[in-house]
Enzyme design. Structure first.
Site, PDB file in Angstrom:
ATOM      1  N   LYS A 187       0.684  -1.221  -0.017  1.00 29.26           N
ATOM      2  CA  LYS A 187      -0.027   0.055  -0.239  1.00 29.26           C
ATOM      3  C   LYS A 187       0.744   1.174   0.130  1.00 29.26           C
ATOM      4  O   LYS A 187       0.654   1.947  -0.737  1.00 29.26           O
ATOM      5  CB  LYS A 187      -0.671   0.033   1.305  1.00 29.26           C
ATOM      6  CG  LYS A 187      -1.945   1.320   1.142  1.00 29.26           C
ATOM      7  CD  LYS A 187      -2.679   0.969   2.501  1.00 29.26           C
ATOM      8  CE  LYS A 187      -3.322   2.479   2.512  1.00 29.26           C
ATOM      9  NZ  LYS A 187      -4.309   2.525   3.782  1.00 29.26           N
ATOM     10  N   GLU A 193      10.828  -4.620   3.964  1.00 32.62           N
ATOM     11  CA  GLU A 193      10.865  -6.045   3.600  1.00 32.62           C
ATOM     12  C   GLU A 193      10.594  -6.135   2.149  1.00 32.62           C
ATOM     13  O   GLU A 193      11.198  -6.872   1.277  1.00 32.62           O
ATOM     14  CB  GLU A 193       9.662  -6.905   4.354  1.00 32.62           C
ATOM     15  CG  GLU A 193      10.312  -7.001   6.036  1.00 32.62           C
ATOM     16  CD  GLU A 193       9.635  -6.094   6.860  1.00 32.62           C
ATOM     17  OE1 GLU A 193       9.439  -4.763   6.030  1.00 32.62           O
ATOM     18  OE2 GLU A 193       9.262  -6.154   7.902  1.00 32.62           O
ATOM     19  N   GLY A 246      -4.427  -1.772   5.094  1.00 32.95           N
ATOM     20  CA  GLY A 246      -3.848  -2.841   4.445  1.00 32.95           C
ATOM     21  C   GLY A 246      -4.372  -4.096   5.007  1.00 32.95           C
ATOM     22  O   GLY A 246      -4.474  -4.865   3.954  1.00 32.95           O
ATOM     23  N   ARG A 247      -4.763  -4.399   6.076  1.00 36.58           N
ATOM     24  CA  ARG A 247      -5.383  -5.436   6.513  1.00 36.58           C
ATOM     25  C   ARG A 247      -6.859  -5.873   6.175  1.00 36.58           C
ATOM     26  O   ARG A 247      -7.346  -6.829   6.446  1.00 36.58           O
ATOM     27  CB  ARG A 247      -5.224  -5.693   8.164  1.00 36.58           C
ATOM     28  CG  ARG A 247      -5.960  -4.406   8.810  1.00 36.58           C
ATOM     29  CD  ARG A 247      -5.419  -4.379  10.274  1.00 36.58           C
ATOM     30  NE  ARG A 247      -5.892  -3.249  11.122  1.00 36.58           N
ATOM     31  CZ  ARG A 247      -5.164  -2.248  11.229  1.00 36.58           C
ATOM     32  NH1 ARG A 247      -4.140  -2.011  10.485  1.00 36.58           N
ATOM     33  NH2 ARG A 247      -5.645  -1.052  11.752  1.00 36.58           N
ATOM     34  N   GLU A 332      -3.870  -5.676  15.121  1.00 35.25           N
ATOM     35  CA  GLU A 332      -3.456  -4.568  14.602  1.00 35.25           C
ATOM     36  C   GLU A 332      -4.852  -3.516  14.556  1.00 35.25           C
ATOM     37  O   GLU A 332      -4.325  -2.279  14.915  1.00 35.25           O
ATOM     38  CB  GLU A 332      -2.873  -4.783  13.270  1.00 35.25           C
ATOM     39  CG  GLU A 332      -2.032  -3.468  12.820  1.00 35.25           C
ATOM     40  CD  GLU A 332      -1.260  -3.982  11.440  1.00 35.25           C
ATOM     41  OE1 GLU A 332      -1.973  -3.726  10.718  1.00 35.25           O
ATOM     42  OE2 GLU A 332       0.030  -3.999  11.488  1.00 35.25           O
ATOM     43  N   HIS A 362      -2.915 -32.267  19.533  1.00 34.58           N
ATOM     44  CA  HIS A 362      -1.920 -33.160  20.240  1.00 34.58           C
ATOM     45  C   HIS A 362      -0.960 -32.051  20.502  1.00 34.58           C
ATOM     46  O   HIS A 362       0.427 -32.226  20.462  1.00 34.58           O
ATOM     47  CB  HIS A 362      -1.496 -33.939  18.882  1.00 34.58           C
ATOM     48  CG  HIS A 362      -2.475 -34.921  18.306  1.00 34.58           C
ATOM     49  ND1 HIS A 362      -3.078 -35.836  18.971  1.00 34.58           N
ATOM     50  CD2 HIS A 362      -3.438 -34.518  17.255  1.00 34.58           C
ATOM     51  CE1 HIS A 362      -3.885 -36.466  18.359  1.00 34.58           C
ATOM     52  NE2 HIS A 362      -4.518 -35.642  17.523  1.00 34.58           N
ATOM     53  N   LYS A 490       9.977   0.226  13.723  1.00 37.22           N
ATOM     54  CA  LYS A 490      10.456   0.482  12.264  1.00 37.22           C
ATOM     55  C   LYS A 490      11.564   1.392  12.412  1.00 37.22           C
ATOM     56  O   LYS A 490      12.609   1.491  11.759  1.00 37.22           O
ATOM     57  CB  LYS A 490       9.357   1.101  11.455  1.00 37.22           C
ATOM     58  CG  LYS A 490       8.257  -0.118  10.899  1.00 37.22           C
ATOM     59  CD  LYS A 490       7.342   0.489  10.133  1.00 37.22           C
ATOM     60  CE  LYS A 490       6.359  -0.696   9.688  1.00 37.22           C
ATOM     61  NZ  LYS A 490       5.227   0.060   8.772  1.00 37.22           N
TER      62      LYS A 490
HETATM   63  O1  F6P Z   1       3.790  -2.547   9.650  1.00 42.63           O
HETATM   64  C1  F6P Z   1       2.465  -2.748   9.622  1.00 42.63           C
HETATM   65  C2  F6P Z   1       1.835  -2.553   8.245  1.00 42.63           C
HETATM   66  O2  F6P Z   1       1.663  -1.074   8.011  1.00 42.63           O
HETATM   67  C3  F6P Z   1       0.518  -3.037   8.056  1.00 42.63           C
HETATM   68  O3  F6P Z   1      -0.340  -2.279   8.650  1.00 42.63           O
HETATM   69  C4  F6P Z   1       0.423  -3.338   6.647  1.00 42.63           C
HETATM   70  O4  F6P Z   1      -0.421  -4.450   6.208  1.00 42.63           O
HETATM   71  C5  F6P Z   1       1.813  -3.863   6.414  1.00 42.63           C
HETATM   72  O5  F6P Z   1       2.709  -2.988   7.251  1.00 42.63           O
HETATM   73  C6  F6P Z   1       2.408  -3.789   4.944  1.00 42.63           C
HETATM   74  O6  F6P Z   1       2.402  -2.529   4.657  1.00 42.63           O
HETATM   75  P1  F6P Z   1       2.375  -2.038   3.081  1.00 42.63           P
HETATM   76  O7  F6P Z   1       1.348  -2.507   2.389  1.00 42.63           O
HETATM   77  O8  F6P Z   1       2.289  -0.486   2.936  1.00 42.63           O
HETATM   78  O9  F6P Z   1       3.777  -2.558   2.388  1.00 42.63           O
END
Ligand code: F6P
Length: 522
Positions: A187, A193, A246-247, A332, A362, A490
């Site tokens: 987003k 990452e 995002g979620r 979140e 289990h 972060k």
């Molecule tokens: O670090 C949390 C977050 O901002 C989430 O809310 C989000 O889903 C995820 O990182 C990934 O964010 P993006 O889609 O901006 O890469």
């Protein structure tokens, strides 16, 4: 929010008989506590909650202006106040939002369908590598598994999320760059990452394809400028909007890999299922409203009975990522300690955890049955056998139903002692062993069944949990749609990364020592 408003409910809880007794006292318990919406049936009757308590919870919801908040949500008001944004994920499935939002959505749906159909038809790509993390990963992964129950996927769909190099290495391993489509989903297009994994994938493509690599590289983002700066061709960028959290984004272009792999028809059915849950949530009376009931029983368990976690156990291999998905969705969204007005919120979102059944039986079920204090459970099961293994399926369901019964009825010490006596065990041994073999019971659970695991049922299920989160956020008084709690880590990670390359920082002694383990000056 103070806990005073729960005092009345606590008094009711204090006088409640055991759940099993409530079935005798409330002859209409099943009618009242089993709710249906399309292919979903939710049985709340094994919750430690009476009809009277349920009524009081409904009053609480009304006192918190739930209906008003719900209207503001569907109308597209900017209810995400800290970020000054509307929250309109239902509009992605065609419910709510104004005309301009609806047009944006329908134009994008057409564009995505066209693109997915083209890719499926040409057959150039054999594999998709979907890169993203958090909301840009968990939803697509859960849905990819879920769609596989009823829909054929002819492509090799892989995911890379973690910044650990193993994640992108595993995703690319054995693939041919020529026939691999890389879809980068972010987003913000700033996530560390995702950017690192995207760079690694681009390098991998370029090594083999040179300048043509761009044809195999797609971005999905709400930050078009960021993606263009990163080097993605403008006509290879699919947009979504800042009013999609995002979620809550799997319904948007974030689901592009799913559309390509499983086909736009399956994806549309998934959206339609969610839309049906949206209208149910918007229109059904509160006492017959599935997300509302789910939220209220959760409030009861958290704020009145004091449980600090909820276990989500899908008895369905293809839903095994549900608890991981819900960890982000719920924790979140509602893992907050301050209200919208900056006051203490009291007890909010519990820990969400779980694994697939029967595996969990289990592992951690010992704790669920006899540990202290245990946790309420959401059992999720699919009634239809999609695997052409009817005997396996019966056994799977038998286990699911048995666990919720066992948690509720328990096994009294008296019965355990009688059994031991019949087996000729001495009084002395009985006194030591019987308490350890006793099950207190009265442990609450909800059982959600899906008639079949169709794309539509999957859409219903995920939207159910989304709206549950909304209702609980309203009652706790928090903003469910921001996530400031992820920022500090972060920022520190960015500065520590520089120090690992030789920079100077200022940290506590423990962190300094950790950095010293691998920094060049060590
Ligand atoms: O670090 C949390 C977050 O901002 C989430 O809310 C989000 O889903 C995820 O990182 C990934 O964010 P993006 O889609 O901006 O890469």
């Amino acid at each position: 929010m103070t806990s005073d408003r729960f005092e009345k409910l606590e008094a009711i809880a204090g006088k409640l008989p055991a759940i099993i007794e409530l079935f005798k006292l409330e002859p209409k318990r099943l009618d009242n506590f089993v709710l249906r919406a399309g292919p979903l049936r939710a049985d709340f009757s094994k919750q430690a909650i009476s009809e009277h308590a349920r009524d009081q919870l409904l009053h609480l919801a009304k006192d918190c202006q739930l209906e008003d908040w719900r209207k503001r949500f569907f109308d597209g008001e900017k209810i995400n106040t800290t970020e000054d944004r509307a929250v309109l994920h239902p509009a992605l499935r065609g419910v709510g939002g104004d005309k301009s939002v609806q047009k944006q959505v329908s134009d994008m749906r057409k564009k995505l369908r066209g693109f997915a159909e083209k890719i499926r038809k040409t057959g150039t790509f054999k594999s998709i590598v979907h890169i993203g993390i958090g909301g840009s990963d968990l939803g697509p992964r859960l849905v990819a598994d879920g769609l596989a129950a009823s829909t054929k996927n002819t492509l090799n769909l892989r995911f890379a999320e973690n910044v650990d190099g193993a994640s992108i290495n595993d995703a690319l391993s054995g693939l041919d760059p020529k026939s691999t489509l890389v879809i980068v989903v972010s987003k913000s297009f700033t996530t560390q990452e995702t950017r690192m994994n995207a760079e690694a994938a681009r390098e991998w493509l370029t090594k083999k394809l040179g300048k043509k690599a761009g044809a195999n590289f797609i971005a999905v983002t709400a930050n078009r400028e960021g993606a263009e700066k990163f080097g993605v061709a403008a006509d290879h960028i699919f947009d979504f909007w800042d009013w999609v959290g995002g979620r809550y984004s799997v319904w948007s272009a974030v689901g592009l890999s799913l559309q390509i792999a499983y086909g736009p028809d399956a994806f549309d059915a998934f959206l339609d299922g969610a839309a049906a849950m949206d209208t149910h949530f918007r229109d059904a009376p509160l006492d017959r409203n599935l997300p509302v009931m789910m939220a209220l029983t959760g409030i009861w368990n958290r704020n009145v009975l004091g449980y600090s976690s909820v276990a989500v156990i899908p008895y369905a291999r293809r839903l095994r990522k549900l608890s991981a998905f819900l960890q982000q969705l719920e924790m979140e969204s509602n893992g907050k300690s301050k209200t919208r007005l900056g006051e203490d919120a009291g007890l909010t979102c519990p820990i969400i955890w779980g694994d697939e059944g029967t595996n969990g039986q289990h592992a951690f079920f010992q704790w669920l049955h006899q540990g202290t204090p245990g946790a309420p459970v959401d059992f999720v099961a699919v009634l239809k056998d999609h695997e052409n293994r009817p005997e396996h399926h019966k056994a799977l369901l038998a286990n699911c139903f048995a666990q919720s019964e066992a948690l509720m009825i328990g096994k009294s010490q008296m019965i355990v002692e009688e059994e031991m006596m019949a087996a000729g065990i001495s009084k002395q041994d009985r006194e030591i062993l019987a308490p350890q073999k006793t099950f207190a019971g009265n442990r609450p659970s909800t059982t959600i069944t899906l008639d079949e695991l169709t794309p539509s049922a999957l859409g219903h299920l995920i939207a159910l949990y989304e709206h549950k989160v909304f209702v609980q956020g309203v009652i706790w008084g928090v903003n469910s749609f921001d996530q400031w709690g992820v920022q500090l880590g972060k920022v520190l990670a960015t500065s520590i990364l520089k120090e690992l390359g030789g920079g100077k920082g200022d940290h506590d002694p423990s962190t300094e020592a950790l950095i010293g383990l691998i920094s060049p000056s060590a």
